[in-house]
Design an enzyme around this catalytic site. Structure first.
Site, short mmCIF file in Angstrom:
data_model
loop_
_atom_site.label_atom_id
_atom_site.label_comp_id
_atom_site.label_asym_id
_atom_site.label_seq_id
_atom_site.Cartn_x
_atom_site.Cartn_y
_atom_site.Cartn_z
N ASP A 483 0.81 -1.23 0.00
CA ASP A 483 0.00 0.00 0.00
C ASP A 483 0.84 1.26 0.00
OD1 ASP A 483 -2.73 -0.44 -0.07
OD2 ASP A 483 -2.78 -1.12 2.00
C1 BGC Z 1 0.39 1.37 6.27
C2 BGC Z 1 0.05 0.19 5.43
C3 BGC Z 1 -1.44 0.13 5.22
C4 BGC Z 1 -1.92 1.46 4.65
C5 BGC Z 1 -3.41 1.51 4.41
C6 BGC Z 1 -0.19 2.63 5.69
O1 BGC Z 1 0.05 3.70 6.53
O2 BGC Z 1 1.79 1.48 6.38
O3 BGC Z 1 0.53 -0.99 6.04
O4 BGC Z 1 -1.75 -0.90 4.36
O5 BGC Z 1 -1.58 2.51 5.52
O6 BGC Z 1 -4.13 1.50 5.56
C1 NOJ Z 2 -1.59 -3.58 5.50
C2 NOJ Z 2 -2.79 -3.64 4.62
O1 NOJ Z 2 -3.91 -4.04 5.38
C3 NOJ Z 2 -2.58 -4.61 3.49
O2 NOJ Z 2 -3.68 -4.58 2.63
C4 NOJ Z 2 -1.32 -4.30 2.75
O3 NOJ Z 2 -1.14 -5.27 1.75
C5 NOJ Z 2 -0.14 -4.26 3.67
N1 NOJ Z 2 -0.38 -3.36 4.74
C6 NOJ Z 2 1.16 -3.87 2.96
O4 NOJ Z 2 1.18 -2.53 2.64
#
Ligand code: BGC
Ligand code: NOJ
Length: 806
Positions: A483
């Site tokens: 993400d």
């Molecule tokens: C986090 C991710 C997460 C994304 C969406 C980011 O701040 O580092 O792990 O998937 O937010 O919620």
């Molecule tokens: C947490 C999110 O919930 C997931 O969808 C994502 O793949 C990982 N972070 C990696 O960014």
């Protein structure tokens, strides 16, 4: 250092001090009514949706950070204490917290009084039961006063924490006998209320927080307790709570037990009131009646234990490693259930006020869940597919209560559609139930738009085919699985969401990771076509897979490992040419799993590079070297300090991909080594470094470049739960469902020794023994050798004895 121990026979983790580095938590609830509970009983309850139907109030960022929840006080002369240490915070003579499967039991002792508090949600009912058993172990008669307390949340957890100009005027309650009813907003548009009751006559009660606590006092020191009184207040507005006061006398050796019940009921709109302003209590009274005796509560507790015994009997391992057995037989599967129920919504790290269910998260959670309760898995797949758009892309999230796509975040995460293929294919491999493919499923929940689920999968595949970039690789959109790799975002202002800012349809930035996914899941889709649809379609999909495979081999290979992506300028991401972020874990795992470049030995090389660059003491880091400055063209990934989260932590979710990949190239040692490094039970001895619960995975463990190397964060709700279970149960131990039956094909290191697995699968029971015998290989099924590794599905109800020689 440890803060407790595993009690495998009881399927519990026993915490022996309230002073764990962080609250160590558990989840109560099975299907609808849920509670979070820490090792001091802190946490909150909600019904289905942690944002829209919050029942009890909880303050994130509080000090201590798990204060509030189920609060019980025992006043014994001048000493007031809590069986779970908080809220009173009085030092106990002894303390124990047992987190088990859907329940938590505290035992606190002070001055000869023993208090046992058992908290759980009974199967099939919307309530939390707290059974408090008090025994006088001293040689004197004890005059005790017990106070209970919970604080009501005014339903919408976001509003509850923000909108005080309204909130402080709306709280409404009714009190009848020992039951305190919370009916805020019931007079207008809500058809639900909650109640808190105890199965004994009370000596007093309070529902007005300020009266209970007194001016400028906190939960550790309520004035009513100091005075030994209750105000018998019925709050109007302000801060409604529910507190009971119970006086008891216990002779030496005598024991008394109370059942407290926190319940939630919904009432038909035309039968909301008994009389003007008086709520219809019939459903509440029925629920109260079900659990108002010790015997009833004991029966419900036993039923919960039996439910879990049954579930955990579906996949059961007996090996020489206690740590492995406890993970496989208990905690992996338990965490899979919790992630299935919660997605990423409510934990001690996710406040329950933001994201609802994630599309990709829920699809992946299913991979570790569908063997447990396939019917719920099936329903979930349809819910998820129903937020897909007609063009095959999808909303990224949906609210569990409404099941509608979340417009705030929208779509544009280009890996999402493929996860739908992944979970549907896995569901059919598990159950054999291909009728799901015919299930009429809407697009974006629009009535009349229903098409068979198979058509959704087709559009998922076509979305990738129709959205490729300059190198013939899939476009990344807002982000793929990572993400924080936001190649089309270009955010310069603080506070802008990296996930939603910028164009999602960048026509240039491409993802090698999605390419790997497409090859893997495109082939799984083709298999579904071949089995249940058309051979022509299977061929044409395989042809598309071939193109992306070729493009990946040509443009996605960096020489020693797979590239991560091309950015919006078509510059390489995750290449040896880069100064930082030279190598990323995700494509090494996924492209190797997908068999890309197999003939050229890419998988071996990629995994050797993983070892060289990314493996540390506690797992595999997501990238190296970490980004040390903000890169506007890369987005959130470079926003984290080095070694944390997506910028170089061990992001445990993708560690199993490397482990599974190792099994694909036949490297059993590496597969198990990678599995073991980040596995919680194997890290129990360093709990003071790891800091989160030793019985479940955390989303991340800080990497070598971090200030706090080895420290974990974001425990419980992570896709690691499902992937780690898939890795160990299917890829390493080798018991894997296929479309044609159960396959037994272990990839285990010699150090693991012989083992056996019992597996219930498509209505039959398989007893599988895996053994090393010089000069022998292959399978015998009921004594007869069989070809290959797949055991054809027998008539339901069969017992299948399998011996696998390795
Ligand atoms: C986090 C991710 C997460 C994304 C969406 C980011 O701040 O580092 O792990 O998937 O937010 O919620
Ligand atoms: C947490 C999110 O919930 C997931 O969808 C994502 O793949 C990982 N972070 C990696 O960014």
């Amino acid at each position: 250092m440890k803060y407790g121990y595993f009690d495998d026979d009881r399927r519990e983790y026993v915490i022996t001090t309230p002073a764990t580095p962080l609250p160590w938590i558990n989840y109560l609830g099975n299907d609808g009514f849920y509670g979070l509970i820490s090792n001091t009983a802190g946490g909150y309850d909600f019904y289905r949706d942690a944002k829209l139907r919050r029942i009890t109030r909880f303050r994130y960022n509080n000090v201590p950070n798990d204060i509030g929840g189920r609060m019980y006080y025992i006043k014994d002369g001048g000493c007031t204490w809590s069986p779970s240490f908080l809220p009173a915070g009085t030092e106990l003579d002894s303390y124990e917290c047992r987190h088990g499967m859907g329940y938590t039991v505290f035992t606190g002792k002070k001055n000869g009084v023993n208090a046992k508090l058992t908290a759980f949600v009974p199967l099939g009912d919307a309530c939390e039961l707290n059974r408090l058993e008090i025994t006088n172990d001293s040689s004197e008669t004890k005059e005790l006063t017990i106070y209970s307390c919970i604080e009501w949340c005014l339903w919408n957890a976001v509003d509850d924490a923000n909108n005080y100009q309204r909130n402080l005027s709306i709280g409404e309650l009714e009190v009848v006998g020992s039951t305190i009813y919370h009916k805020t907003e019931f007079r207008e548009r809500r058809d639900h209320y909650a109640f808190f009751t105890v199965n004994a006559d009370v000596n007093g009660f309070d529902t007005d927080r300020d009266v209970f606590l007194g001016a400028r006092r906190a939960w550790d020191d309520p004035i009513q307790i100091e005075n030994g009184t209750s105000g018998n207040t019925v709050a109007s507005g302000w801060y409604p709570i529910a507190s009971h006061q119970l006086k008891l006398t216990l002779a030496p050796g005598e024991k008394k037990s109370y059942v407290f019940q926190l319940g939630y009921v919904e009432v038909p709109r035309d039968r909301k009131f008994e009389s003007k302003g008086v709520i219809n209590k019939a459903p509440a009274l029925a629920l109260i009646g079900k659990y108002n005796t010790d015997a009833r509560v004991e029966a419900a507790f036993k039923a919960l234990a039996e439910y879990w015994s049954d579930l955990l009997g579906i996949y059961h391992l007996e090996s020489g490693s206690d740590k492995l057995n406890r993970m496989v037989n208990i905690w992996h599967q338990y965490q899979c259930m919790v992630t299935f129920n919660m997605s990423r919504s409510a934990s001690y790290w996710e406040t329950g006020t933001g994201r609802g269910m994630g599309f990709r998260d829920s699809c992946q959670d299913l991979l570790g869940f569908m063997h447990l309760v396939p019917d719920r898995a099936r329903a979930r797949i349809i819910d998820i597919a129903s937020i897909q758009f007609e063009n095959g892309s999808t909303y990224h999230q949906y609210q569990p209560l409404t099941k509608r796509g979340n417009a705030d975040i929208g779509g544009g995460f280009n890996d999402d559609p493929l996860w739908l293929v992944a979970c549907t294919a896995a569901y059919i491999r598990e159950t054999g139930d291909a009728t799901i493919l015919e299930h009429p499923t809407p697009f974006n929940n629009v009535e009349g738009s229903e098409k068979p689920l198979m058509e959704h999968l087709r559009r998922s595949i076509n979305f990738i085919v129709n959205n490729k970039g300059p190198h013939g690789l899939p476009l990344i959109g807002r982000a793929d699985w990572n993400d924080c790799l936001n190649l089309n975002c270009f955010s310069e202002e603080p506070g802008e969401s990296f996930q939603t800012f910028g164009p999602s349809e960048g026509p240039v930035a491409e993802s090698v990771f999605i390419a790997g996914m497409f090859v893997k899941y495109g082939l799984e889709y083709a298999d579904l076509c071949e089995h249940f649809g058309s051979k022509d379609e299977a061929d044409s999909v395989r042809n598309e897979v071939g193109k992306i495979k070729k493009a990946t081999e040509e443009y996605g290979w960096d020489g020693e490992w797979f590239l991560r992506a091309y950015d919006a300028y078509s510059h390489k991401v995750g290449s040896n040419e880069c100064e930082e972020g030279k190598i990323f874990i995700e494509p090494q795992g996924f492209c190797t799993m997908a068999g890309i470049g197999q003939e050229k030995g890419y998988g071996r090389k990629a995994l050797d590079s993983v070892k060289k660059w990314l493996v540390n003491d506690y797992g595999v880091e997501i990238l190296a070297p970490c980004y040390t400055t903000y890169h506007v063209e890369l987005g959130e990934i470079s926003s984290y300090p080095p070694g944390y989260k997506e910028n170089g932590a061990i992001f445990t979710h993708n560690n199993p991909w490397v482990s599974v990949a190792a099994t694909v190239i036949g490297d059993a040692e590496m597969a198990f080594d990678i599995y073991r490094r980040s596995c919680p039970a194997f890290l129990e001895d360093v709990s003071e470094i790891h800091r989160t619960e030793p019985y479940v995975y955390s989303q991340m463990i800080a990497g070598r470049e971090a200030v706090h190397y080895g420290e974990a964060k974001n425990s419980f709700l992570t896709g690691t739960a499902a992937w780690a279970f898939v890795d160990i149960s299917q890829a390493i131990l080798g018991v894997q469902p296929t479309l044609d039956g159960l396959s037994v094909k272990p990839c285990v290191p010699a150090e693991l020794g012989d083992y056996s697995v019992t597996r219930r699968y498509r209505g039959s029971l398989y007893n599988i023994r895996v053994t090393r015998e010089a000069g022998r290989s292959g399978l015998t099924v009921n004594g007869a050798p069989v070809e290959g590794s797949v055991i054809p599905v027998p008539a339901a109800g069969s017992r299948v004895d399998v011996v696998c020689y390795i």
